[in-house]
Every structure is written in structure tokens, then in C-alpha cells.
Design an enzyme around this catalytic site. Structure first.
Site, PDB file in Angstrom:
ATOM      1  N   ALA A  59       0.838  -1.192   0.000  1.00 29.00           N
ATOM      2  CA  ALA A  59       0.000   0.000   0.000  1.00 29.00           C
ATOM      3  C   ALA A  59       0.876   1.246   0.000  1.00 29.00           C
ATOM      4  CB  ALA A  59      -0.904   0.002   1.225  1.00 29.00           C
ATOM      5  N   GLY A  73      -0.803  -5.090   1.128  1.00 29.95           N
ATOM      6  CA  GLY A  73      -2.069  -4.991   0.412  1.00 29.95           C
ATOM      7  C   GLY A  73      -2.045  -5.689  -0.929  1.00 29.95           C
ATOM      8  N   GLU A 103      -2.751  -9.262  -0.139  1.00 34.68           N
ATOM      9  CA  GLU A 103      -4.156  -9.318   0.261  1.00 34.68           C
ATOM     10  C   GLU A 103      -5.070  -9.239  -0.955  1.00 34.68           C
ATOM     11  OE1 GLU A 103      -4.603  -7.412   4.599  1.00 34.68           O
ATOM     12  OE2 GLU A 103      -3.521  -6.114   3.201  1.00 34.68           O
ATOM     13  N   GLU A 147       3.437  -5.964   7.411  1.00 29.08           N
ATOM     14  CA  GLU A 147       2.838  -4.842   8.140  1.00 29.08           C
ATOM     15  C   GLU A 147       3.372  -4.652   9.560  1.00 29.08           C
ATOM     16  OE1 GLU A 147      -0.222  -5.724   4.921  1.00 29.08           O
ATOM     17  OE2 GLU A 147       1.203  -6.833   6.142  1.00 29.08           O
TER      18      GLU A 147
END
Length: 260
Positions: A66, A112, A115, A135
Site C-alpha cells: 500500500a 495490500g 491481500e 505490516e
């Protein structure tokens, strides 16, 4: 469909959605999430599209994470809203799409990005791909479904290790633990996706959509997956695809499914 950060190409009933932000290794930001959501909703409504392939531009990254600069100064409430909106707008949308979605992981799939790949119905990867959820190295946890979907795919112990250590794993290890279904060369990645898509498209799109709903039901809180399977199975008997499929079988010919 024209977008600023993604590309959408259609060919032979297959849509290829490419995240196109190579200067940032295709890092997710709010604009990309909105554009992907819009694209997937439109493709779901396109009766000509039978399979969607999601990939990243260039040869370095699927999505390298991200865009941290967007949320580095968020408050507690803003962080919660970021995760909730992202999951509802894109990640859950993809997972529950009735059109099959294949993630073609062509490089780094981190945070992300992984994900996003895990929200797809299944994944294939190039042999130079690396995957992970880093993360906790930033003082946060995965917020787009990573703590839920990774254990479903690789098991609780492996998921705990990957999340706690923030370690990247190579494509070969991702294959061995069930995170990806196939590993191939970068040159053969998209051709392999198209080959698999071709196999999917020979079958009933109506039945495939029902199968997606039945499989996903097993992972929904308060839902009995067996009951959903029974209901979806029964509904298939009322479709034109069922009539064509069974008739073709009895007549010893290939079916020509109407998709209804």
C-alpha cells in the site's frame, strides 16, 4: 473503460485488468482501489466476460504494498475506516464476484498486494515472485483481510509465522504451502492464465458462479456451507445450462452452454 491507474483489455471473453503504476511498483492507493472496484463491477455486468485476470504492469511487481504516505498520519478512527471501506469496496467484492478472478502474480506481492491476490479466487505466480505481509514491521497489522485469508490458504501456523516475522517467501515456497496454484516463468505467466481461463470457459458459467458462492459460504460466520451447497445444487436444476449439459452428455457431444 478508461482509468488513470489501471488498464482493462478484453479478448476472447477474458478481461485482463492491469494495475499500471510501475514507478511506484504498482503500490495501492485510494485511487487504484476505487478504479479497481469500478472496473470489477462493470466486468461483472458484462455478459461477454467469462474470466478476469488481474496482474501488475512491468516485471518487478504485482503490487508491492500500500502507499504508506496516504495513511502514515491517520488517527485510530481513520485507520479503521480505511480498512473497512477498502474491504467492502474491493477485497470482499472480488472474493464474492460471480465471475472467476485469477491473480497472475508477476513480481512482488506484499502487504495490500498479497491481500489483493488472496481475494482472487486463485493465484498463479512467476518464478521471480515474492510474497509476504510485512505490516508488523511498520507497527500495524494487515487490514485488507490478510489475517483472515492467509490462514485459510496456508494454515494457521504458517500464516502466524509469515505475519509475525514479516518475511517474504519465494514463489516456490508459496506453491508448496498452497498460497499459489502454479509457478511458471515470467514469459509464460499470462499465457498460463489464459490457458486456465480457457478450461474454465468450457464449463457452465452459471454452475461456476454457484460453486463460488457455495465454497465461500464455508468461510462465512453463521453460515452452514453444506446448506448453501444443497440450495445452489438444487437451483442448478432449473437452469438452461443444466439442461444443455445433461443433454449434451447423453447425446455424447460437447455442450454449448447458454450461460443461463
Amino acid at each position: 473503460m478508461k482509468f488513470d491507474n489501471i488498464l482493462v483489455a478484453k479478448n476472447n471473453n477474458i478481461a485482463q485488468v492491469t494495475i499500471n503504476r510501475p514507478s511506484k511498483l504498482n503500490a495501492l492507493n485510494s485511487a487504484i482501489i476505487h478504479e479497481l472496484s469500478e472496473a470489477f463491477v462493470a466486468l461483472e455486468d458484462d455478459e461477454d466476460i467469462k474470466v478476469i485476470v488481474l496482474t501488475g504492469s512491468g516485471d518487478k511487481a504485482f503490487v508491492a504494498g500500500a502507499d504508506i504516505s496516504e495513511f502514515a498520519h491517520f488517527s485510530v478512527d481513520e485507520g479503521g475506516t480505511l480498512a473497512r471501506k477498502g474491504q467492502e469496496m474491493l477485497f470482499n467484492l472480488i472474493e464474492n464476484l460471480s465471475t472467476p478472478v485469477i491473480a497472475a502474480i508477476n513480481g512482488f506481492a506484499l502487504g495490500g498486494g498479497l491481500e489483493l491476490a488472496m481475494a482472487c479466487h486463485f493465484r498463479i505466480a512467476s518464478d521471480n515472485a515474492k510474497m509476504g505481509l510485512p505490516e508488523v514491521s511498520l507497527g500495524v497489522i494487515p487490514g485488507y483481510g490478510g489475517t483472515q485469508r492467509l490462514p485459510q490458504l496456508v494454515g494457521k501456523g504458517k500464516a502466524m509465522e509469515m505475519i509475525m516475522t514479516a518475511t517474504m517467501i519465494p514463489a516456490t515456497e508459496a506453491f508448496s504451502c498452497g498460497l499459489v496454484n502454479h509457478v511458471t516463468t515470467p514469459e509464460e505467466l499470462l499465457p498460463l492464465a489464459e490457458k486456465i481461463a480457457g478450461k474454465i470457459m468450457r464449463n457452465s458459467s452459471v454452475a461456476i458462479s454457484a460453486a463460488i458462492r457455495a465454497v465461500n459460504a464455508n468461510f462465512e460466520d453463521g453460515t452452514n456451507g453444506f446448506d448453501v451447497e444443497i440450495e445452489e445444487f438444487g437451483e442448478c436444476f432449473g437452469t438452461n445450462d443444466f439442461k444443455e449439459g445433461t443433454t449434451a452428455f447423453l447425446e455424447k457431444r460437447k455442450p454449448n452452454f447458454p450461460g443461463k
